[in-house]
Structures are given as C-alpha cells and as structure tokens.
Design a protein around this motif. Structure first.
Motif: not given
Length: 278
Positions: A87-94, A225-228
């Motif tokens: 659920m927080r993968r976008f934040a860890d990506w950031t 890569g944000f979406i993927e």
C-alpha cells in the motif's frame, strides 16, 4: 517588499519548472516553499535538487510538509507487513529515489516567519496549522475549529496542504492558502502559487494560476517508473493528478477497509474503485 510562496509541487517537475520561471521573472526579494515538494509524483529527486540549487543560489527557504515528514519516516521504519508494504510502495519508491540527497532535507523548519519594514507586518508560513502539518484550511473548516490553532499577533497567516487556493479572514486575521504547484484539487489543472506585496502598510496578495506541459508530466509518470513501480495506490494518485480532484478520501472510506480486513485484494480493489469514477 515582494514575496513569492508556493507549495505542494508533489514531484511534478514540468509544473515546478514553469513556476520557477514565473517566480524568477517577477523578481521577489524572498521565496518560500511551504512544504510537500516531494512524493505523489514521479520526479521527487529532480525537484529536490532543483530547489536545493535555488536555496543555495537565491536564498529560497523551505518549510516541512507532511510528505517530507512521511517519506523520511518511511526510510526509518519498515512496513509492518506485506500488505502495508504494497500500500505504501509509491512512498518507498520515492524514498529510494531521494535517498542520495537526504542531506537536502536536513533542518527544514515546520514554521517560518518574516516581516517587512514594520513590526506590525509579521507573516507566519506553515504547511497546515499550529496543530499539525496535516491540518489543512479549506472553506469548509468551521471558524470554531481554527481558533486555537492559528498564531496571534501576525498580519497574515499563509498555509497550504489542501491543494486548493483560498483567501478567508478569521477574527480579523487574513488567511491565505497558496494551493498547489503540481497537483491542484479544485478541478483546475493549472498550478498555483501566491505573490505578496507589502504596500502602504499592508500585505496585498495575488493567487497566480499557470499552465505547464501536462503532456510531459503525464509521460513522466510512466517513463520514470512511478506507475509501474509505485504499486496499485500509485494509480489512484495519477488519476487525482489527471482530474485535478481529490480521490483518496473516497478510496479510504469505500474500498480500503475491505482491503485492510483481508476481504479484497489490493490491486483488484483499486481497479474496482477507479472503475466507479467513469
């Protein structure tokens, strides 16, 4: 005195670059970034590095937003389980994106104050209110809820967080919400920031709406890569940006509880939620 204040770039580099050009052309004596420079968008590192360059070369000043706070917390605290990680993968990506430049976030204050030539001209800038950088001011917040969470004895209170520009007055105190550079939530996809002038003993404010290359911004969400790589929730954030409307509250109230209860799989639930939007 001329002051520019902006907020909520949210990792949107094309919007940030357009705002920078407009601000530099106006020639302010002071520029304040009122939080949420990073996260929710694909170019957090580039935005952070661009801001840090302007901070060093032009004296631009930062204020912490809730996303600066959260992303650094994500770097310190691993997710509690596999679902939380997804659920927080976008934040860890950031976080992974900006990790090489965490030094640029060191010692950002939660509040910033300045004044013009008179002691009666103090301006207080924060991302939310005195209560929290997640406590935003919109036109729906009752006056009673704001009493006690705003500073006293200032000429102007400047806030952000809601992604909606706003001017209102509470008990004689002018309140200015500067909106969002990179992801407005008022249905107008143009970015916004505020210009202040101190004239004839008072602050005069102007909300600026500006266009930018949204086609490039949309490509960045995919190409960088944000979406993927950002996980299912990144799809909701991208849709918020496209529509210039807040969607996460609807997701959290109508779909997220079933996911957290283990009754629905996250990616399928996000797809079902997005399908309801038409």
């Amino acid at each position: 005195m001329k002051v520019a204040i902006f907020s909520d770039v949210q990792g949107n580099l094309p919007a940030f670059n357009a705002a920078i050009d407009r601000i530099l052309a106006w020639g302010p004596e002071l520029v304040v970034m009122a939080g949420d420079l990073i996260n929710r968008g694909p170019s957090s590192l580039a935005c952070l590095e661009r801001f840090d360059t302007l901070r060093r070369s032009h004296g631009w000043l930062p204020v912490n937003g809730n996303h600066e706070t959260w992303i650094q917390q994500c770097g310190r605290e691993p997710p509690r389980d596999a679902l939380a990680a997804e659920m927080r993968r976008f934040a860890d990506w950031t976080y992974q994106q900006i990790a090489p430049r965490l030094d640029a976030l060191v010692d950002w204050p939660d509040h910033l104050c300045f004044h013009a030539e008179t002691e009666a001209s103090w301006v207080h800038v924060t991302h939310g209110t005195l209560a929290s950088n997640r406590c935003g001011i919109s036109d729906r917040v009752p006056d009673a809820d704001l009493r006690g969470v705003l500073p006293q004895d200032v000429a102007l209170f400047v806030t952000a967080h809601t992604h909606r520009p706003l001017e209102r007055v509470l008990d004689g105190l002018p309140i200015l919400n500067v909106g969002s550079v990179g992801s407005p939530f008022d249905g107008d996809p143009r970015g916004s920031f505020a210009l202040l002038r101190f004239e004839r003993g008072a602050w005069r404010s102007e909300i600026v709406r500006f266009a930018y290359d949204r086609q490039q911004a949309a490509r960045d969400f995919d190409d960088l890569g944000f979406i993927e790589q950002g996980g299912p929730v990144a799809r909701i954030l991208f849709e918020e940006w496209k529509r210039a409307r807040p969607l996460m509250s609807g997701w959290r109230s109508d779909f997220e509880p079933a996911v957290l209860a283990g009754e629905r799989e996250l990616s399928a639930a996000v797809g079902a939620f997005l399908a309801t939007l038409g």
